[in-house]
Design a protein around this motif. Structure first.
Motif, PDB file in Angstrom:
ATOM      1  N   GLN A  19       0.830  -1.209   0.000  1.00  0.00           N
ATOM      2  CA  GLN A  19       0.000   0.000   0.000  1.00  0.00           C
ATOM      3  C   GLN A  19       0.862   1.255   0.000  1.00  0.00           C
ATOM      4  OE1 GLN A  19      -3.781   0.481   1.852  1.00  0.00           O
ATOM      5  NE2 GLN A  19      -3.689  -1.541   2.819  1.00  0.00           N
ATOM      6  N   ARG A  66       0.898   4.324  -2.868  1.00  0.00           N
ATOM      7  CA  ARG A  66       0.447   5.667  -2.490  1.00  0.00           C
ATOM      8  C   ARG A  66       0.781   6.683  -3.559  1.00  0.00           C
ATOM      9  NH1 ARG A  66       1.936   9.239   1.378  1.00  0.00           N
ATOM     10  NH2 ARG A  66       4.065   8.431   1.313  1.00  0.00           N
ATOM     11  N   THR A  67      -0.047   7.686  -3.684  1.00  0.00           N
ATOM     12  CA  THR A  67       0.249   8.843  -4.534  1.00  0.00           C
ATOM     13  C   THR A  67       0.073  10.090  -3.656  1.00  0.00           C
ATOM     14  OG1 THR A  67      -2.048   8.647  -5.312  1.00  0.00           O
ATOM     15  CG2 THR A  67      -0.323   7.875  -6.791  1.00  0.00           C
ATOM     16  N   TYR A  71      -1.301  13.378  -5.459  1.00  0.00           N
ATOM     17  CA  TYR A  71      -2.641  13.181  -6.019  1.00  0.00           C
ATOM     18  C   TYR A  71      -3.664  12.978  -4.904  1.00  0.00           C
ATOM     19  CZ  TYR A  71      -6.492  10.682  -8.290  1.00  0.00           C
ATOM     20  OH  TYR A  71      -7.733  10.270  -8.709  1.00  0.00           O
ATOM     21  N   ASP A  72      -3.311  12.194  -3.874  1.00  0.00           N
ATOM     22  CA  ASP A  72      -4.245  11.970  -2.767  1.00  0.00           C
ATOM     23  C   ASP A  72      -4.588  13.280  -2.065  1.00  0.00           C
ATOM     24  OD1 ASP A  72      -4.100   9.299  -3.349  1.00  0.00           O
ATOM     25  OD2 ASP A  72      -2.698   8.812  -1.734  1.00  0.00           O
ATOM     26  N   GLN A  73      -3.575  14.115  -1.847  1.00  0.00           N
ATOM     27  CA  GLN A  73      -3.822  15.389  -1.175  1.00  0.00           C
ATOM     28  C   GLN A  73      -4.645  16.327  -2.048  1.00  0.00           C
ATOM     29  OE1 GLN A  73      -3.609  15.987   1.848  1.00  0.00           O
ATOM     30  NE2 GLN A  73      -2.078  17.510   2.442  1.00  0.00           N
ATOM     31  N   LYS A 105      -6.903  15.402  -4.268  1.00  0.00           N
ATOM     32  CA  LYS A 105      -8.295  14.933  -4.158  1.00  0.00           C
ATOM     33  C   LYS A 105      -8.913  15.371  -2.837  1.00  0.00           C
ATOM     34  CE  LYS A 105      -7.738  10.564  -4.794  1.00  0.00           C
ATOM     35  NZ  LYS A 105      -8.040   9.104  -4.843  1.00  0.00           N
ATOM     36  N   ASN A 106      -8.151  15.209  -1.752  1.00  0.00           N
ATOM     37  CA  ASN A 106      -8.678  15.605  -0.438  1.00  0.00           C
ATOM     38  C   ASN A 106      -9.083  17.060  -0.425  1.00  0.00           C
ATOM     39  OD1 ASN A 106      -8.215  13.056   0.577  1.00  0.00           O
ATOM     40  ND2 ASN A 106      -6.236  13.569   1.497  1.00  0.00           N
ATOM     41  N   LYS A 133       3.106   5.616  -9.961  1.00  0.00           N
ATOM     42  CA  LYS A 133       2.400   4.520  -9.294  1.00  0.00           C
ATOM     43  C   LYS A 133       2.078   3.408 -10.281  1.00  0.00           C
ATOM     44  CE  LYS A 133      -2.023   3.384  -7.076  1.00  0.00           C
ATOM     45  NZ  LYS A 133      -3.270   3.918  -6.472  1.00  0.00           N
TER      46      LYS A 133
END
Length: 656
Positions: free
Chosen positions: A143, A147-148, A151-153, A155-156, A422
């Motif tokens: 996992q 992680r990205t 990109y995750d931040q 989206k958040n 990723k």
């Protein structure tokens, strides 16, 4: 949304122990949280393990017992492989895989010491058999790799739906949504394009110019994935990446060895840095109008002749898929203290499949620039700079990077680089295996038309580099079209208008197709159908007019930067009778003149113009073949080029 399937291979030569391990780990995977679809399989020999690692694109990790493993020889004395040897084989073949070692507690120090320099992610004790604990660790590791952070931040932040009192002006698309004039653009592009178009005004998204948060994390993960000490994201293409490196390594007047066939951004970088270039002519395949690598003999001679050079830059692979044997070239350059830069714009995927390696960094290069957008799943303009220079001057690099980087970078481009990394790590091997299979299929199908023929390495290699260890990237497919009865322009038009097919590039008698991880079997079928239909039309072969090869480099009279920044004067290419203007011969170019394609400079600033060059330029401008001619100035309908005035020549320091 499709769910991932991840497999972990367990290797142990004791059948009962292996069965217990696999059973226990699969039970843990079924009962615990398993978002990545992890399952376990086992083998008892190293030979079997290597076969599975080669065949299974969904494999994400390997669990190796530290005992010896049989290679499966039929002889009485079975060949053995130690855990150390097996780990080395695995990481050479697929460096993206996580590798864990199972050891006996009493042998812990010996095993850890033996594997200290290898790419081992962790250790488990054989006696503990804590399958749930082992599973949690393996699951967390995979996992983490998936992680990205940026990109995750991003989206958040979008899901937070904050009111924006900052740039950009469209304010998450509010300025376009519902507009009677431009709402169609909003609908066409999609709401998230605008939601995610943010700025450095949002601290939680970090700054590309001073990354200390999620951009820094994403770049560190990319460095590990691509085998670099440091990686930097570039949002204005590899063109700018090359210029940043030049300005970092080269002071005005310092020597640079470079392939004249390099992308035009390299030659622009020469102007910006003020370097003294030593241009090396590429080998030319005259039969097909293709430019190859610089002959190894010429490269080694230039390195020997110019030990005071600061850097050497080459393109590998070339636009046509030709790859240098880089290791001996890098070794020769480093022996003279010369830094090596490799433009890998067309080869950014190579780390993730053994068929394409070694990469430039694996061959010892100090810097590699990659157009992630060209061959992986990043947006256009999204590129990476990889650094392995042991004497890397980070502060100077950062100043040059920031000189060229916008203070308002497109955050979607940064996210796409994060996601492309990723994908390359998690499924790059699988996708590239498919791409290689499709490349083999494409070659066979095209050749079966009996009219079109795919050119192989022997066809493409110019004679001067035939013994230089050059290899071919099979994802670049060059087709000889001379037997189909069409000119290359008419064939491209037919493919586009009749069959909805757009190809990458062409010469007077070839087309080049680019296969990527996005190529599908359906596209292959449609291409074959189109070429077979054209082949069956039975047009009589026609004579194709060959564009002459670009004349060899003449002489560099002045530093390109000095010549470029002179005012100069415009001289027409043709006289009043539409004949080539002989007054140009003997003058000094002030601009870079680039016929595109192939994109190789005919002239660079500071270069002596000869009669041959004037004739060639005139022939191109009079040709019926549509060709961009960068650097030519049109005054009305009159094409002109900028040259130095005689008094300017006298005021500059002459090189030769």
């Amino acid at each position: 949304m499709p769910k991932p399937s991840s497999r972990i291979l367990v290797i142990n030569d004791e059948h009962l122990v292996l069965r217990e391990f696999v059973k226990g780990l699969n039970a843990a995977a079924r009962t615990l949280d398993n978002p990545l679809g992890i399952s376990f399989l086992g083998v008892t020999t190293a030979k079997e393990a290597l076969r599975v690692i080669e065949a299974d694109g969904d494999l994400q990790a390997v669990l190796v017992d530290d005992t010896l493993y049989s290679l499966g020889s039929n002889s009485k004395k079975k060949l053995q492989m130690s855990a150390l040897e097996l780990v080395q084989r695995i990481t050479r073949f697929r460096p993206e895989l996580d590798v864990y070692i199972v050891i006996a507690q009493e042998k812990e120090d010996d095993v850890v010491d033996a594997l200290f320099a290898e790419s081992v992610d962790g250790y488990f004790y054989r006696e503990e058999r804590d399958y749930r604990g082992m599973y949690r660790i393996l699951n967390a590791q995979i996992q983490e790799r998936a992680r990205t952070p940026f990109y995750d931040q991003l989206k958040n932040y979008v899901w937070m739906a904050k009111d924006q009192w900052h740039t950009p002006g469209h304010s998450s698309g509010e300025s376009l949504r519902g507009s009677p004039w431009v709402n169609d653009f909003y609908e066409f592009m999609g709401e998230h394009v605008f939601d995610a178009d943010l700025s450095v005004s949002v601290p939680m998204l970090d700054s590309l110019m001073d990354p200390k948060g999620v951009i820094g994390e994403a770049q560190a993960m990319a460095a590990k994935a691509f085998g670099a000490r440091r990686t930097f994201f570039a949002t204005n293409g590899t063109s700018t990446a090359n210029k940043v490196i030049f300005q970092t390594l080269l002071a005005p007047g310092e020597k640079l060895l470079l392939d004249r066939n390099c992308h035009k951004s390299v030659h622009h970088g020469v102007v910006l840095s003020g370097a003294h270039p030593v241009y090396l002519d590429s080998a030319l395949n005259r039969k097909y109008g293709l430019y190859g690598p610089v002959p190894k003999k010429a490269l080694l001679a230039a390195i020997k002749k110019h030990p005071d050079a600061q850097a050497l830059i080459l393109t590998s692979c070339t636009y046509d898929g030709l790859r240098y044997d880089l290791a001996p070239i890098v070794e020769a350059a480093h022996a003279r203290g010369i830094k090596v830069i490799i433009d890998e714009a067309w080869y950014g995927f190579a780390r993730f499949h053994p068929a394409f390696r070694p990469t430039a960094l694996e061959a010892g290069a100090d810097y590699a620039t990659q157009s992630t957008h060209k061959v992986l799943s990043a947006f256009s303009q999204a590129s990476m700079i990889h650094v392995n220079d042991p004497a890397f001057r980070e502060h100077l690099f950062r100043e040059n990077f920031n000189m060229h980087t916008s203070t308002s970078p497109q955050y979607g481009l940064i996210a796409s680089l994060d996601v492309a990394r990723k994908q390359a790590v998690m499924e790059g091997y699988k996708l590239l295996s498919r791409t290689l299979e499709l490349a083999r299929e494409v070659r066979g199908l095209i050749n079966s038309t009996k009219v079109f023929r795919v050119l192989e390495l022997d066809d493409l290699l110019p004679e001067a580099v035939r013994h230089d260890g050059i290899k071919l990237d099979p994802t670049k497919v060059t087709i000889d079209i001379s037997g189909c009865g069409y000119t290359v322009e008419d064939l491209q038009k037919a493919l586009f208008e009749r069959f909805n097919i757009q190809v990458e590039k062409s010469t007077f008698n070839t087309l080049t197709l680019l296969l990527t991880i996005g190529t599908t079997r359906s596209k292959v079928s449609r291409l074959y159908d189109a070429l077979m239909r054209i082949a069956r039309e039975g047009h009589a072969p026609r004579r194709l007019v060959q564009t002459p090869g670009i004349p060899a480099f003449t002489k560099l009279r002045y530093l390109p930067r000095d010549a470029y920044y002179c005012g100069g004067e415009l001289i027409p290419v043709f006289d009043e009778r539409e004949r080539v203007n002989r007054r140009l011969a003997g003058r000094i170019a002030a601009d870079q003149i680039v016929p595109y394609p192939p994109g190789i400079p005919l002239l660079v600033p500071g270069q002596l113009i000869t009669k041959n060059i004037v004739d060639y330029l005139g022939a191109l401008l009079h040709s019926h073949k549509r060709m961009e001619m960068h650097g030519v100035v049109h005054e009305g309908y009159l094409p002109c080029i900028r040259v130095l005035k005689p008094e300017e020549e006298k005021s500059l320091h002459r090189l030769s």
